[in-house]
Design a protein around this motif. Structure first.
Motif, PDB file in Angstrom:
ATOM      1  N   PRO A  10      -3.466 -62.548 -65.352  1.00  0.00           N
ATOM      2  CA  PRO A  10      -2.345 -61.627 -65.592  1.00  0.00           C
ATOM      3  C   PRO A  10      -2.647 -60.220 -65.092  1.00  0.00           C
ATOM      4  O   PRO A  10      -1.755 -59.521 -64.606  1.00  0.00           O
ATOM      5  N   TRP A  34      -0.927 -67.803 -61.972  1.00  0.00           N
ATOM      6  CA  TRP A  34      -1.194 -66.430 -61.585  1.00  0.00           C
ATOM      7  C   TRP A  34      -1.602 -66.278 -60.126  1.00  0.00           C
ATOM      8  O   TRP A  34      -1.200 -65.305 -59.466  1.00  0.00           O
ATOM      9  N   SER A  72       2.588 -68.967 -65.808  1.00  0.00           N
ATOM     10  CA  SER A  72       1.141 -68.684 -65.842  1.00  0.00           C
ATOM     11  C   SER A  72       0.414 -69.234 -64.618  1.00  0.00           C
ATOM     12  O   SER A  72      -0.780 -69.527 -64.680  1.00  0.00           O
TER      13      SER A  72
END
Length: 213
Positions: free
Chosen positions: A186, A120, A118
């Motif tokens: 995301p 990103w 995560s």
């Protein structure tokens, strides 16, 4: 009734303000930079504060306190702007890759690993690096040290016009998370991943023919 008398100082001050307003309406101020405008407004505001000294000791203390706060805020703001400008300028000078040179597969693998964690913004950067390296390896674009995301999108878009809009969108995402302090998401990474997949399947269009992914 005794008519109110206006002091000469008040008359001169009011006239000076009217002249300042007329001057600011002139065409030479229409192209004034944001920094110059801010500095001018601060100077005017501090001048108005200092005029409060005529109100007595309380007004004088309040004016000086407010002026001190303004000075501190200006100094801190200038330091932050200078730091951000220096950092952004140095990063842009290094282009997409910075000081690293990996293969497209290595950049792609790093991007997937970062996305799984995560992280990103970092994943977005690595995926566009994979895109750039892959395009260079396939000789769709030339190897150019220090190339920016926008330059990559422009050059690759000329070779692959059907993906030009997608390339431009990906370049904006890269710049936003790298230089604009926009958080990675995301969805942003999905834009890069989809672009990478589309480009790997694309072939440059022969001269005079439209390219299809």
């Amino acid at each position: 009734m005794v008519p109110l008398l206006t002091s000469p100082i008040d008359v001169e001050r009011e006239e000076a303000r009217r002249q300042a307003i007329r001057e600011l309406l002139g065409p030479e101020y229409s192209k004034e930079s944001l920094v110059d405008r801010l500095w001018r407004n601060v100077n005017q505001f501090t001048g108005d504060l200092l005029d409060q000294e005529s109100l007595g000791a309380v007004g004088s203390v309040a004016a000086r306190a407010a002026l001190l706060v303004i000075v501190i805020v200006i100094i801190v703001s200038l330091l932050l702007i200078a730091r951000r400008t220096a950092g952004g300028g140095a990063s842009r000078a290094k282009g997409i890759f910075g000081d690293r040179r990996l293969t497209a597969a290595e950049h792609r693998e790093a991007a997937e690993r970062l996305a799984a964690e995560s992280r990103w913004a970092e994943a977005v950067r690595e995926r566009l690096r994979a895109v750039a390296r892959d395009l260079e390896d396939r000789v769709i674009i030339d190897y150019t040290p220090g190339r920016t995301a926008g330059e990559l999108a422009a050059e690759a878009g000329r070779a692959l016009p059907a993906l030009a809009d997608e390339l431009s969108s990906a370049a904006r995402v890269f710049d936003d998370v790298t230089y604009g302090e926009v958080p990675g998401t995301p969805e942003a990474y999905g834009i890069m991943r989809d672009l990478d997949d589309h480009l790997r399947a694309a072939r440059p269009a022969p001269a005079g023919r439209a390219e299809t992914p």
